[in-house]
Design an enzyme around this catalytic site. Structure first.
Site, PDB file in Angstrom:
ATOM      1  N   TYR A  99     -20.660  15.715   6.633  1.00 56.65           N
ATOM      2  CA  TYR A  99     -22.119  15.636   6.572  1.00 56.65           C
ATOM      3  C   TYR A  99     -22.750  15.885   7.933  1.00 56.65           C
ATOM      4  O   TYR A  99     -23.889  16.318   8.027  1.00 56.65           O
ATOM      5  CB  TYR A  99     -22.552  14.249   6.071  1.00 56.65           C
ATOM      6  N   CYS A 138     -23.393   4.921   7.383  1.00 55.65           N
ATOM      7  CA  CYS A 138     -23.468   4.488   8.786  1.00 55.65           C
ATOM      8  C   CYS A 138     -23.921   3.064   9.042  1.00 55.65           C
ATOM      9  O   CYS A 138     -23.306   2.368   9.850  1.00 55.65           O
ATOM     10  CB  CYS A 138     -24.386   5.433   9.554  1.00 55.65           C
ATOM     11  N   THR A 194     -14.308   1.759   8.959  1.00 57.42           N
ATOM     12  CA  THR A 194     -14.072   0.369   9.357  1.00 57.42           C
ATOM     13  C   THR A 194     -12.599   0.062   9.091  1.00 57.42           C
ATOM     14  O   THR A 194     -12.059   0.439   8.049  1.00 57.42           O
ATOM     15  CB  THR A 194     -14.974  -0.561   8.505  1.00 57.42           C
ATOM     16  N   THR A 230     -19.798   8.665  15.487  1.00 58.78           N
ATOM     17  CA  THR A 230     -20.267   7.407  16.054  1.00 58.78           C
ATOM     18  C   THR A 230     -19.048   6.557  16.394  1.00 58.78           C
ATOM     19  O   THR A 230     -18.208   6.317  15.530  1.00 58.78           O
ATOM     20  CB  THR A 230     -21.156   6.668  15.043  1.00 58.78           C
TER      21      THR A 230
HETATM   22  P1  NAI Z   1     -17.369  13.025   6.682  1.00 63.00           P
HETATM   23  O1  NAI Z   1     -16.371  12.149   6.039  1.00 63.00           O
HETATM   24  O2  NAI Z   1     -18.374  13.726   5.820  1.00 63.00           O
HETATM   25  O3  NAI Z   1     -16.630  14.149   7.544  1.00 63.00           O
HETATM   26  C1  NAI Z   1     -15.558  13.932   8.388  1.00 63.00           C
HETATM   27  C2  NAI Z   1     -14.572  15.083   8.211  1.00 63.00           C
HETATM   28  O4  NAI Z   1     -13.572  14.990   9.208  1.00 63.00           O
HETATM   29  C3  NAI Z   1     -13.843  15.072   6.869  1.00 63.00           C
HETATM   30  O5  NAI Z   1     -14.121  16.265   6.184  1.00 63.00           O
HETATM   31  C4  NAI Z   1     -12.357  14.942   7.262  1.00 63.00           C
HETATM   32  O6  NAI Z   1     -11.497  15.658   6.405  1.00 63.00           O
HETATM   33  C5  NAI Z   1     -12.364  15.495   8.674  1.00 63.00           C
HETATM   34  N1  NAI Z   1     -11.239  15.056   9.491  1.00 63.00           N
HETATM   35  C6  NAI Z   1     -10.756  13.802   9.686  1.00 63.00           C
HETATM   36  N2  NAI Z   1      -9.738  13.805  10.542  1.00 63.00           N
HETATM   37  C7  NAI Z   1      -9.551  15.106  10.927  1.00 63.00           C
HETATM   38  C8  NAI Z   1      -8.657  15.761  11.822  1.00 63.00           C
HETATM   39  N3  NAI Z   1      -7.744  15.057  12.511  1.00 63.00           N
HETATM   40  N4  NAI Z   1      -8.746  17.105  11.952  1.00 63.00           N
HETATM   41  C9  NAI Z   1      -9.667  17.808  11.261  1.00 63.00           C
HETATM   42  N5  NAI Z   1     -10.546  17.246  10.417  1.00 63.00           N
HETATM   43  C10 NAI Z   1     -10.505  15.902  10.244  1.00 63.00           C
HETATM   44  O7  NAI Z   1     -18.125  12.143   7.773  1.00 63.00           O
HETATM   45  P2  NAI Z   1     -19.592  12.369   8.386  1.00 63.00           P
HETATM   46  O8  NAI Z   1     -20.611  11.717   7.537  1.00 63.00           O
HETATM   47  O9  NAI Z   1     -19.760  13.796   8.770  1.00 63.00           O
HETATM   48  O10 NAI Z   1     -19.479  11.471   9.684  1.00 63.00           O
HETATM   49  C11 NAI Z   1     -18.684  11.845  10.789  1.00 63.00           C
HETATM   50  C12 NAI Z   1     -19.048  10.940  11.948  1.00 63.00           C
HETATM   51  O11 NAI Z   1     -20.423  11.091  12.268  1.00 63.00           O
HETATM   52  C13 NAI Z   1     -18.841   9.453  11.661  1.00 63.00           C
HETATM   53  O12 NAI Z   1     -18.415   8.846  12.848  1.00 63.00           O
HETATM   54  C14 NAI Z   1     -20.225   8.964  11.316  1.00 63.00           C
HETATM   55  O13 NAI Z   1     -20.387   7.605  11.616  1.00 63.00           O
HETATM   56  C15 NAI Z   1     -21.094   9.830  12.207  1.00 63.00           C
HETATM   57  N6  NAI Z   1     -22.458  10.048  11.745  1.00 63.00           N
HETATM   58  C16 NAI Z   1     -22.751  10.270  10.424  1.00 63.00           C
HETATM   59  C17 NAI Z   1     -24.045  10.505  10.017  1.00 63.00           C
HETATM   60  C18 NAI Z   1     -24.367  10.745   8.577  1.00 63.00           C
HETATM   61  O14 NAI Z   1     -25.540  10.742   8.232  1.00 63.00           O
HETATM   62  N7  NAI Z   1     -23.401  10.964   7.708  1.00 63.00           N
HETATM   63  C19 NAI Z   1     -25.166  10.528  10.962  1.00 63.00           C
HETATM   64  C20 NAI Z   1     -24.746  10.332  12.323  1.00 63.00           C
HETATM   65  C21 NAI Z   1     -23.451  10.092  12.675  1.00 63.00           C
END
Ligand code: NAI
Length: 480
Positions: free
Chosen positions: A11, A272, A90, A128
């Site tokens: 996302y 989050c 978490t 984050t």
């Molecule tokens: P998400 O779960 O949508 O995406 C994370 C992606 O990382 C997944 O597609 C996963 O397969 C991939 N991944 C994990 N380990 C990997 C690796 N070793 N190599 C390659 N790919 C890998 O999570 P999202 O929502 O994008 O959040 C990511 C970070 O951003 C989190 O820390 C979150 O707290 C932060 N965040 C999220 C927001 C939101 O609105 N969703 C807003 C601001 C920050």
């Protein structure tokens, strides 16, 4: 040509990188992920996430200077700047379980960067993370670096789902934290040069690493706190006959407070807020600040209270049981304009109603049956792991059916619960819905989207969060 690689096509990674590619035609951006289905979807016409305006941006750049790939190592090796935007769930077990951030994915990404790099790189924390993560990452990178120099920057993302593209086009601020050394400052400048292609200079804030990391946790804690504050008031409004919308308006006109984020609701959700506050609480505890930890913990407690208060209202109003009764759930996503269900209050409300043996018929314009079934049967915190590590074939919850229309969901139902503020719920034909429901027909509006008075004219018994109660509801048992 500057090459950027983003690890994690979720996302955050997907939309952020698409906008960088759009605004910086001279930069080549590769978004990589270990999840094959996710990358396949990013390369198809059916993007893996629903976000207004995203399709357009991706279509304009994909194949030109924006690429989605599973060749993680190759793209990392080629990049000058590597963003890391992987999951930071978490922890579910061990030290800090239920609170601390699980940095497994982050650490494995960092080790991989160290392994494959052959040239100097700027590594950017986009996920984050707890304060001082940069220090840990720096150690991992430098201990494995084979003489290559890495600069770590913290560049937390403030976009909100549902308005991600708008937020990225016109951010309130871009925050970049880095080391206060000449190399650190040079790295900050390199990243600043990317953002300044479209973000006004005065909106790009630079700080030290720890301030940037903590600012993200602090911002989410403050935002969630506003919601918990107005939700706490909503309970008092119901008890006293005050109207929470009027109170919120009156409070929000004070320029020191401001009107945003003061809508009472069934509770906040999303990937989050809870996670980041738990993380903040843990950091406070680890730093010997139990009073501060306790203070922020209350924000989550009120959120949990609001969800269970809602369930209790529903059950208490319907003669203290929903056993065997069909209850229509309108909206499952954690807010409108997203298909994201992570930590959505709908999960806890549905589980509460299922606990009282209700039969649920759920409709959400953007959420699939598979996702809903998965959410209702998954353990707490399991959702925040890469797709391929989540339970594949969870047991389906039999008392739940998922339909593709609000009228189908509400047919023969005893009650309707509105759990997401989708615009379409404002304009449904409620007379038609009423005619096809069991009587007495109840509406429990968890988002204050319907006009209670109009629905009462039709014949509904209406509960709106924080609004004066119907005589019917007042007479029912007290709500804990
Ligand atoms: P998400 O779960 O949508 O995406 C994370 C992606 O990382 C997944 O597609 C996963 O397969 C991939 N991944 C994990 N380990 C990997 C690796 N070793 N190599 C390659 N790919 C890998 O999570 P999202 O929502 O994008 O959040 C990511 C970070 O951003 C989190 O820390 C979150 O707290 C932060 N965040 C999220 C927001 C939101 O609105 N969703 C807003 C601001 C920050």
């Amino acid at each position: 040509m500057v090459k950027i690689c983003c690890i994690g096509a979720g996302y955050v990674g997907g939309p952020t990188m698409a906008v960088i590619a759009l605004k910086c035609p001279s930069v080549e951006v590769a978004v990589v992920d270990i999840s094959v289905p996710r990358i396949t979807a990013w390369n198809s016409d059916q993007l893996p996430i629903y976000e207004p305006g995203l399709d357009d941006v991706v279509k304009k750049c994909r194949g030109k200077n924006l690429f989605f790939s599973t060749e993680v190592e190759k793209h990392v090796a080629e990049a000058d700047i590597v963003f890391v935007s992987v999951n930071t769930p978490t922890k579910t077990r061990g030290l800090g379980a239920g609170k601390a951030a699980d940095l497994t994915y982050w650490e494995s990404a960092a080790r991989m960067i160290a392994d494959v790099s052959k040239s100097n790189k700027i590594v950017v924390e986009k996920s984050t993370v707890p304060v001082k993560t940069a220090e840990a990452i720096e150690k991992i990178l430098t201990h494995n670096s084979k003489g290559i120099s890495f600069q770590i920057l913290s560049n937390p993302e403030f976009l909100a789902e549902g308005t991600a593209i708008e937020d990225l086009f016109k951010p309130d601020r871009v925050l970049i934290g880095g080391r206060e050394t000449p190399e650190g400052q040079k790295a900050i400048k390199a990243l600043k040069d990317v953002y300044s292609q479209w973000v006004p200079e005065d909106r790009i804030i630079t700080t030290n690493l720890w301030s940037a990391e903590l600012s993200k946790l602090a911002a989410n804690a403050f935002l969630a706190q506003r919601i918990s504050s107005v939700n706490a008031m909503s309970a008092l409004c119901e008890a006293t006959g005050a109207n929470v919308s009027q109170v919120a308006y009156a409070v929000g006109t004070d320029t020191r407070i401001g009107p945003k984020f003061l809508n009472a609701s069934v509770g906040f959700g999303g990937s989050c807020f809870q996670k980041d506050i738990l993380n903040l609480v843990y950091i406070c505890e680890c730093n010997g600040l139990p009073e501060v930890a306790e203070y922020w913990k209350q924000v989550i407690k009120i959120n949990d209270y609001q969800k269970s208060r809602f369930v209790n209202r529903v059950v208490a109003s319907m003669f203290n049981t929903v056993s065997g009764k069909k209850v229509a759930i309108l909206g499952f996503a954690f807010k409108k304009d997203t298909g994201d269900t992570r930590e959505t209050p709908a999960i806890d409300v549905c589980k509460g109603l299922l606990g009282d043996k209700g039969r649920l018929s759920i409709y959400d314009p953007q959420v699939t049956e598979d996702q809903i079934q998965r959410d209702l049967s998954m353990n707490k915190f399991d959702w925040d792991h890469p797709l391929h590590l989540q339970p594949m074939s969870p047991t389906t919850v039999k008392q739940v059916s998922v339909v593709w229309d609000a009228y189908e969901a509400t047919k023969d139902a005893h009650a309707v619960c509105i759990l997401t503020e989708w615009d379409e719920f404002k304009t449904l034909d409620y007379q038609r819905i009423y005619d096809n429901m069991q009587k007495p027909a109840f509406i429990f509006d968890g988002r204050n989207v319907v006009n209670g008075d109009k629905l009462r004219e039709i014949g509904f018994i209406v509960y709106s969060i924080g609004k004066p109660l119907d005589a019917w509801l007042k007479d029912m048992p007290a709500v804990a």
